[in-house]
Design a protein around this motif. Structure first.
Motif, short mmCIF file in Angstrom:
data_model
loop_
_atom_site.label_atom_id
_atom_site.label_comp_id
_atom_site.label_asym_id
_atom_site.label_seq_id
_atom_site.Cartn_x
_atom_site.Cartn_y
_atom_site.Cartn_z
N ARG A 15 0.67 -1.42 0.07
CA ARG A 15 0.21 -0.12 -0.01
C ARG A 15 0.92 1.15 -0.07
NH1 ARG A 15 -2.96 3.47 3.27
NH2 ARG A 15 -5.10 3.61 2.58
N ARG A 16 1.89 1.11 0.83
CA ARG A 16 2.98 2.46 1.00
C ARG A 16 3.48 2.65 -0.47
NH1 ARG A 16 3.99 0.51 6.15
NH2 ARG A 16 5.66 -0.81 5.10
N LEU A 17 3.99 1.68 -1.12
CA LEU A 17 4.61 1.60 -2.42
C LEU A 17 3.67 2.28 -3.66
CD1 LEU A 17 6.67 -1.47 -2.38
CD2 LEU A 17 7.67 0.86 -2.53
N VAL A 18 2.58 1.81 -3.61
CA VAL A 18 1.35 2.16 -4.61
C VAL A 18 1.03 3.66 -4.19
CG1 VAL A 18 -1.02 1.80 -5.38
CG2 VAL A 18 0.54 -0.18 -5.00
N LEU A 19 0.98 3.84 -2.76
CA LEU A 19 0.63 5.41 -2.68
C LEU A 19 1.73 6.23 -3.06
CD1 LEU A 19 -1.28 5.48 0.86
CD2 LEU A 19 -2.15 6.44 -1.27
N ASP A 20 3.04 5.95 -2.88
CA ASP A 20 3.94 6.79 -3.22
C ASP A 20 3.74 7.12 -4.93
OD1 ASP A 20 5.33 7.21 -1.00
OD2 ASP A 20 6.71 5.56 -1.29
N ARG A 21 3.61 6.17 -5.34
CA ARG A 21 3.45 6.06 -6.96
C ARG A 21 2.34 7.11 -7.40
NH1 ARG A 21 4.42 7.82 -10.84
NH2 ARG A 21 4.68 6.72 -12.99
N ALA A 22 1.04 6.78 -6.53
CA ALA A 22 0.05 7.64 -6.60
C ALA A 22 0.11 9.20 -6.33
CB ALA A 22 -1.02 7.15 -5.62
N VAL A 23 1.07 9.54 -5.28
CA VAL A 23 1.21 11.11 -5.11
C VAL A 23 2.11 11.61 -6.16
CG1 VAL A 23 0.57 10.79 -2.75
CG2 VAL A 23 2.92 10.63 -3.34
N ASP A 24 3.06 11.04 -6.62
CA ASP A 24 3.89 11.34 -7.65
C ASP A 24 3.01 11.42 -8.80
OD1 ASP A 24 6.16 11.33 -5.99
OD2 ASP A 24 6.85 9.47 -6.70
N LEU A 25 2.14 10.54 -9.29
CA LEU A 25 1.51 10.74 -10.47
C LEU A 25 0.43 12.03 -10.48
CD1 LEU A 25 0.75 9.39 -13.27
CD2 LEU A 25 -0.86 7.88 -11.87
N ALA A 26 -0.25 12.04 -9.18
CA ALA A 26 -1.23 12.90 -9.18
C ALA A 26 -0.53 14.47 -9.20
CB ALA A 26 -1.99 12.93 -7.79
N SER A 27 0.88 14.71 -8.78
CA SER A 27 1.46 15.67 -8.82
C SER A 27 1.57 16.19 -10.02
CB SER A 27 2.70 16.04 -7.98
OG SER A 27 3.66 15.24 -8.73
N VAL A 28 1.62 15.30 -11.20
CA VAL A 28 2.04 15.76 -12.34
C VAL A 28 0.65 15.82 -13.46
CG1 VAL A 28 3.09 15.00 -14.49
CG2 VAL A 28 4.31 14.74 -12.49
N GLU A 29 0.01 14.73 -13.24
CA GLU A 29 -1.35 14.56 -14.03
C GLU A 29 -2.45 15.04 -13.44
OE1 GLU A 29 -1.72 10.68 -15.63
OE2 GLU A 29 0.45 10.53 -16.24
N GLY A 30 -2.57 15.28 -12.00
CA GLY A 30 -3.62 15.77 -11.52
C GLY A 30 -4.33 14.80 -10.58
N ASP A 32 -7.45 14.73 -9.63
CA ASP A 32 -8.80 14.65 -10.22
C ASP A 32 -8.72 13.30 -11.50
OD1 ASP A 32 -11.51 14.61 -10.11
OD2 ASP A 32 -11.66 16.23 -11.68
N GLY A 33 -7.47 13.30 -11.90
CA GLY A 33 -7.56 12.25 -12.91
C GLY A 33 -6.77 10.79 -12.31
N LEU A 34 -6.55 10.91 -10.96
CA LEU A 34 -6.14 9.75 -10.60
C LEU A 34 -6.88 8.73 -10.37
CD1 LEU A 34 -3.42 8.51 -8.94
CD2 LEU A 34 -4.28 9.38 -6.93
N SER A 35 -7.07 7.77 -10.97
CA SER A 35 -7.97 6.59 -10.98
C SER A 35 -7.39 5.18 -10.56
CB SER A 35 -8.78 6.55 -12.17
OG SER A 35 -7.97 6.11 -13.24
N ILE A 36 -8.10 4.18 -10.10
CA ILE A 36 -7.45 2.73 -9.96
C ILE A 36 -6.96 2.38 -11.28
CG2 ILE A 36 -8.40 0.63 -9.51
CD1 ILE A 36 -10.26 1.71 -7.43
N SER A 56 -12.35 2.59 -4.09
CA SER A 56 -12.97 3.40 -5.03
C SER A 56 -11.93 4.61 -5.20
CB SER A 56 -14.08 3.96 -4.31
OG SER A 56 -13.74 4.76 -2.95
N LYS A 57 -12.31 5.14 -6.28
CA LYS A 57 -11.48 6.37 -6.72
C LYS A 57 -11.47 7.56 -5.67
CE LYS A 57 -11.15 10.11 -10.24
NZ LYS A 57 -11.55 10.54 -11.63
N GLU A 58 -12.43 7.88 -4.95
CA GLU A 58 -12.44 8.84 -3.87
C GLU A 58 -11.41 8.30 -2.79
OE1 GLU A 58 -15.85 9.95 -0.71
OE2 GLU A 58 -15.82 11.48 -2.57
N ARG A 59 -11.74 7.37 -2.33
CA ARG A 59 -10.98 6.64 -1.08
C ARG A 59 -9.38 6.75 -1.67
NH1 ARG A 59 -12.90 1.08 0.97
NH2 ARG A 59 -11.16 0.93 2.03
#
Length: 218
Positions: A15-30, A32-36, A56-59
């Motif tokens: 979960r930590r590894l995936v979240l690290d990738r999620a925040v990096d991705l969101a900082s570039v692509e947004g 709101d565009g972060l989806s499963i 879910s996307k919101e969680r």
């Protein structure tokens, strides 16, 4: 029991590894565009695996905000806490914030500046979480300024300083990300040094903020 604990530890690590990738991705692509699906592609894991972790996307977005706040605290606030409360901590806080943006702790610059621009007019739990994170930062700046006033180091309204400092830092971040230049951080430093000097800060205390050339460090 040990087998259960091992599975839980592996799940937490994943979960930590995936979240690290999620925040990096969101900082570039947004955010709101972060989806499963998009995160699964970027992290090279299955969609079912990401769905199992977040549901879910919101969680997922809310978890990303929390993870981003933890990273921000680790690289900006915690190092500044080695300085005593008051003007020295204020200097350390804004210096660390500039380094956080300049060094792209998040690849797209400040995670919260970007996400706030996306969600400022979109009511809901994600905007609420972002608002709490932003309020926490500005509140900490204001509280630090309040200690400096109480100790006779500075004069002025803590909330006003927090607003001005945040505006300068956000502007420097946005202009740097847009231009690819570190020059905006130089301007922000000059403005913050002038603001603190006008409020009564001793020149020696401001050296840490004034003598850094962000163009060299970038």
């Amino acid at each position: 029991m040990e087998q259960h604990d091992g599975r839980r530890a592996r799940g937490d690590a994943s979960r930590r590894l995936v979240l690290d990738r999620a925040v990096d991705l969101a900082s570039v692509e947004g955010l709101d565009g972060l989806s499963i699906g998009r995160l699964a592609e970027a992290a090279e894991v299955s969609k079912s695996g990401v769905a199992t972790l977040f549901g879910s996307k919101e969680r997922l977005q809310l978890a990303a905000v929390d993870a981003a706040a933890e990273r921000f605290t680790r690289v900006v606030i915690e190092p500044a806490r080695v300085e005593p409360r008051g003007v020295r901590r204020i200097v350390a806080l804004v210096d660390r914030w500039i380094a956080y943006s300049r060094d792209r702790v998040f690849p797209g610059g400040c995670f919260f500046a970007a996400a706030a621009a996306e969600f400022d007019a979109k009511p809901g739990p994600v905007r609420d979480a972002l608002s709490r994170a932003l309020d926490s930062w500005s509140g900490y700046l204001a509280a630090s300024y309040g200690y400096a006033v109480a100790q006779g180091e500075l004069e002025g309204d803590p909330a006003q300083f927090a607003f001005e400092a945040t505006a300068l830092l956000d502007a420097a971040n946005t202009r740097s990300v847009m231009s690819g230049s570190s020059e905006p951080y130089v301007y922000a430093r000059r403005a913050l040094v002038a603001r603190l000097a006008a409020a009564g800060a001793e020149p020696a205390v401001l050296e840490r903020l004034a003598e850094v050339d962000d163009r060299v460090l970038a």
